[in-house]
Structure formats: C-alpha cells, structure tokens
Design an enzyme around this catalytic site. Structure first.
Site, PDB file in Angstrom:
ATOM      1  N   ASP A   1       4.644 -16.218  -5.070  1.00 50.82           N
ATOM      2  CA  ASP A   1       3.641 -17.034  -5.766  1.00 50.82           C
ATOM      3  C   ASP A   1       4.035 -18.508  -5.691  1.00 50.82           C
ATOM      4  O   ASP A   1       5.100 -18.904  -6.161  1.00 50.82           O
ATOM      5  CB  ASP A   1       3.552 -16.587  -7.226  1.00 50.82           C
ATOM      6  CG  ASP A   1       2.322 -17.111  -7.940  1.00 50.82           C
ATOM      7  OD1 ASP A   1       1.832 -18.193  -7.567  1.00 50.82           O
ATOM      8  OD2 ASP A   1       1.858 -16.440  -8.884  1.00 50.82           O
TER       9      ASP A   1
ATOM     10  N   HIS B   1      -0.111 -15.678  -5.187  1.00 48.44           N
ATOM     11  CA  HIS B   1      -0.817 -15.862  -6.460  1.00 48.44           C
ATOM     12  C   HIS B   1      -2.128 -15.083  -6.443  1.00 48.44           C
ATOM     13  O   HIS B   1      -3.217 -15.632  -6.253  1.00 48.44           O
ATOM     14  CB  HIS B   1      -1.073 -17.345  -6.714  1.00 48.44           C
ATOM     15  CG  HIS B   1      -1.528 -17.636  -8.117  1.00 48.44           C
ATOM     16  ND1 HIS B   1      -0.766 -17.352  -9.225  1.00 48.44           N
ATOM     17  CD2 HIS B   1      -2.685 -18.168  -8.589  1.00 48.44           C
ATOM     18  CE1 HIS B   1      -1.411 -17.709 -10.321  1.00 48.44           C
ATOM     19  NE2 HIS B   1      -2.584 -18.195  -9.958  1.00 48.44           N
TER      20      HIS B   1
ATOM     21  N   SER C   1      -2.625 -15.107 -14.319  1.00 50.00           N
ATOM     22  CA  SER C   1      -2.477 -16.557 -14.216  1.00 50.00           C
ATOM     23  C   SER C   1      -2.751 -17.232 -15.563  1.00 50.00           C
ATOM     24  O   SER C   1      -2.109 -16.924 -16.550  1.00 50.00           O
ATOM     25  CB  SER C   1      -3.388 -17.097 -13.106  1.00 50.00           C
ATOM     26  OG  SER C   1      -3.103 -18.439 -12.819  1.00 50.00           O
TER      27      SER C   1
END
Length: 223
Positions: A162, A194, A108
């Site tokens: 995601d 995610h 991320s």
C-alpha cells in the site's frame, strides 16, 4: 423479528459514493446473510487538504498522502463523522437489534472511521474490521473509550504494498489497541496495494460468522 435480520451500512472511502459500492452485496453469499438489508450512504462534500483543498465526498479531512504512522489527524472531523455512524447504529438498536450483533467494517478512510466509531460507541458491539486504515486520533482519545467498547474485537487487514495508506500506518493499530485493552487480529497481505481483495472479503464473511451466535448482525462497512 429485528433480532433475526441483519443490516449492513457501507461507508465509502475518500472521493467515492455509496451507490457506487453496491456490488459488494453479491459477495456475501452465506445463508447467514440471506435476510440482510443494505444501506449505502454517501459522505458530505468537504474540502480535502491532501487534494489541494478540492471539494469531494469525505467523512473528514485527510491532511497528507501517503498517510503515515505520524500523519496529522482531523479529530474534530472524525468525531462529527462518528456521530453519523452512531446514529445509524442507534436507529437499528432502537428497532430491537441486539448491539452484540452489530459489526462495523471499513476500508481506508472508512477503516479509520470504523475504528473511531467502534471505540467511541458506548456499548459493546459484535466486532469491527479495518482494511487499509489508520488510527484517526491521538492517545488522548483513549479516556473516552468505555469499558463496554473495549470488549469489541477488531480485525485489521493491511496490504504491505500500500502506497496510499502506508503499511506502517496499519502496523501501529494493534499496539494502540493493545494499550487500550482491545483484542485485535492483524492480517498482512504481502502483494496487496491500496485496495480490498476478494480474499479479504471472504475472510471477513467467515470472521463475522464466528461472532454471530445464531443471530444475524448489523454491519457497517466502509470501503
């Protein structure tokens, strides 16, 4: 000797902390990691635009969620965070570790920082792995990427489910890297949201081992 040991720095994601991620150590069970030393730094607390200005641990500002292929970028904040990662790598290299045994990995926001840190490092590193990340700067930054950095291979993994960093944000990574002249292996995970899966981490472990060349790496992991 320094060249026979590995050093892993884990760079956490937005709002997280380094110590909270220490359990990842137990997943790297291959003999190649038996002499690994881990470090789990925490990002400074900053105001984050996508969370209505709330102050939380963040390597740089994130302007909007979900992150898309065209989301605004905090390039100055990214460059400041890159200096932090480079200082960690520099210290280990100064202690005698071969930069070709340095691997930078992240998830991320940490994935975006991974990409920036690898591409802007002045030396060729062993590799960089991005999980659920995004390109954190514009094409104007390409001129700052050294010929040595372009030799560092990239592994890019992204969940197709995601909804925080959209799959489209990950998809722009490989063509961006191809334009730069950097080798990239892209892996899509159809049902992954995610998060980072044990399957991805197992592949990361094997991917790193293919680049070791008989010595252990320095690895920066940002999840």
């Amino acid at each position: 000797m320094a060249n026979n040991r590995s050093f892993i720095v884990r760079l956490h994601g937005l709002g997280d902390s380094g110590p909270a991620n220490e359990p990842i150590k137990s997943l790297f069970t291959s003999p190649e990691f038996k002499n690994t030393t881990w470090s789990f730094p925490s990002a400074p607390s900053n105001s984050v635009t996508c969370n209505n200005g709330a102050v939380m641990p963040s390597w740089f500002d994130v302007h909007e969620l979900p992150v898309t292929a065209n989301s605004p970028k905090d390039e100055s904040g990214v460059l400041k965070a890159v200096q932090t990662v480079h200082a960690i790598i520099d210290k280990e290299i100064a202690a005698g570790t071969d930069p070709n045994n340095v691997f930078v990995c992240g998830f991320s926001q940490g994935g975006a920082l991974t990409l920036a840190s690898v591409l802007l490092y002045p030396k060729s590193l062993g590799g960089g792995a991005v999980f659920g990340g995004f390109v954190p700067f514009s094409s104007s930054m390409v001129e700052k990427i050294s010929p040595n950095a372009k030799r560092t291979p990239i592994l890019w993994s992204h969940g197709m489910a995601d909804t925080t960093v959209l799959f489209e944000a990950g998809q722009v990574g490989p063509p961006f890297l191809a334009h730069v002249g950097v080798s990239c292996e892209f892996k899509a995970y159809p049902d992954l949201d995610h998060s980072i899966s044990n399957e991805e981490l197992r592949y990361l472990e094997s991917w790193i081992k293919t680049y070791l060349g008989g010595t252990s790496p320095v690895i920066c992991i940002g999840l």
